[in-house]
Design an enzyme around this catalytic site. Structure first.
Site, PDB file in Angstrom:
ATOM      1  N   LYS A   1       1.791  -7.195   7.605  1.00  0.00           N
ATOM      2  CA  LYS A   1       2.806  -5.963   7.140  1.00  0.00           C
ATOM      3  C   LYS A   1       3.457  -7.192   5.933  1.00  0.00           C
ATOM      4  CE  LYS A   1       2.813  -2.510   8.676  1.00  0.00           C
ATOM      5  NZ  LYS A   1       1.715  -1.191   8.175  1.00  0.00           N
TER       6      LYS A   1
ATOM      7  N   ASP B   1      -0.879  -5.300   4.070  1.00  0.00           N
ATOM      8  CA  ASP B   1       0.206  -4.127   3.460  1.00  0.00           C
ATOM      9  C   ASP B   1       1.884  -4.289   2.902  1.00  0.00           C
ATOM     10  OD1 ASP B   1       0.270  -1.147   3.565  1.00  0.00           O
ATOM     11  OD2 ASP B   1       0.152  -1.069   6.137  1.00  0.00           O
TER      12      ASP B   1
ATOM     13  N   GLU C   1      -3.565  -3.942   1.225  1.00  0.00           N
ATOM     14  CA  GLU C   1      -3.031  -1.933   1.320  1.00  0.00           C
ATOM     15  C   GLU C   1      -2.027  -1.722   0.650  1.00  0.00           C
ATOM     16  OE1 GLU C   1      -2.361   0.250   5.438  1.00  0.00           O
ATOM     17  OE2 GLU C   1      -3.640  -1.319   5.673  1.00  0.00           O
TER      18      GLU C   1
ATOM     19  N   LYS D   1      -6.548   7.483   9.172  1.00  0.00           N
ATOM     20  CA  LYS D   1      -5.890   7.275  10.181  1.00  0.00           C
ATOM     21  C   LYS D   1      -6.110   9.024  10.960  1.00  0.00           C
ATOM     22  CE  LYS D   1      -2.256   4.339   9.044  1.00  0.00           C
ATOM     23  NZ  LYS D   1      -1.067   4.070   9.446  1.00  0.00           N
TER      24      LYS D   1
END
Length: 324
Positions: free
Chosen positions: A109, A139, A165, A214
């Site tokens: 992250k 991400d 991402e 997802k």
């Protein structure tokens, strides 16, 4: 499409749990979810607390699909899985990675509110130092401007990035970043798929090299499979900080995709200090064997949410069910 079960039947199948985290993730230190004991298996309804009812209703559709229809047949029996490193300090990276088994791919992250690019670089560098052969992906959750994203990707690219991402928030900005990078860093779309009114718009705009999908935010495994097929782009299956029940839906999606060129982001149970299933659905030797997940009654009781939180979730279920 299957028939939505009556509300009374769904309410009777509901268990609300409060699961502590080992490390804060997305600002969450305790994860609340609802799991449903359906006739075809277990489903999970766990939209984050800030999500509105319209968005959350898709998560309920996914949970009902899992519990009342079951998952589609798999085309593979094992799915490669990446480790996940939240926006922790570089010093915390070793302890986070220690929770994962045989790490071959890591998602990190970045662009966390209140943090700097230097902190991102230190975190990514710490991962690369510990795992010189691992694939690394980052991400940003749409946290950068176009200019910030291009600058950050040029800096972080020295560590060798598999892809970035959702570096920016909108599809137009994603396309601009992708053009500026000229293929030096692949661009993956997440929020531009799962939060968009039209999940295929990012593919039509040429704004991404691959999709992150997802099951829950897209309304279930079968709908996610349709979106990937229509988009015509490679896909990575990811989770939304689910319990093992929710991870089971992501695993079923990954197992049913015709092609799976990337490791999947289904390892987040390793970030939790508690779960609803025993054994938990976690990666072993960098992957997961496809299996059904059954919630453990003892764990459901031990981590049952307080009465007021259970009531809050049941009322949310009623509102979202009415939208289906």
């Amino acid at each position: 499409m299957f028939s939505i079960p009556p509300l009374e039947q769904v309410l009777a199948a509901a268990h609300v749990v409060s699961l502590p985290m080992k490390v804060k993730f997305r600002g969450v230190s305790v994860r609340e979810v609802m799991v449903l004991d359906g006739p075809a298996g277990w489903g999970e309804f766990g939209p984050f607390l800030e999500y509105d009812d319209e968005e959350s209703a898709r998560w309920l559709a996914s949970a009902l699909e899992a519990g009342w229809l079951g998952h589609p047949d798999p085309v593979r029996n094992r799915v490669p899985v990446n480790a996940t490193v939240p926006a922790v300090s570089a010093e915390q990276v070793p302890s986070v990675l220690a929770a994962f088994d045989a790490v071959h791919t890591v998602k990190i992250k970045v662009a966390e509110a209140g943090q700097t690019l230097a902190q991102d670089a230190a975190r990514v560098g710490a991962v690369r130092h510990l795992l010189p052969e691992a694939k690394i992906r980052i991400d940003a959750n749409g946290g950068w401007t176009v200019e910030q994203a291009v600058s950050a990707l040029r800096m972080l690219g020295v560590f060798g990035l598999e892809y970035a991402e959702q570096p920016v928030a909108s599809i137009e900005k994603m396309a601009a970043v992708r053009k500026a990078m000229g293929g030096s860093v692949l661009i993956a779309a997440d929020e531009s798929v799962r939060k968009a009114a039209d999940p295929l718009a990012v593919a039509r705009a040429g704004a991404a090299d691959l999709l992150v999908v997802k099951a829950a935010p897209l309304g279930g495994v079968r709908r996610a499979l349709e979106i990937v097929a229509e988009a015509g782009l490679p896909a990575v299956v990811s989770s939304a900080l689910d319990s093992s029940v929710g991870i089971g839906a992501g695993l079923a999606l990954a197992a049913a995709l015709p092609e799976l060129p990337y490791a999947c982001g289904l390892g987040t149970v390793s970030l939790m200090a508690a779960d609803v299933a025993s054994p938990s659905l976690v990666a072993v030797d960098g992957g997961m064997d496809v299996r059904d997940v059954v919630a453990d009654p003892e764990l459901l009781a031990r981590f049952a949410a307080p009465a007021e939180r259970r009531d809050w979730w049941l009322e949310r279920l009623r509102r979202c069910h009415a939208l289906l």
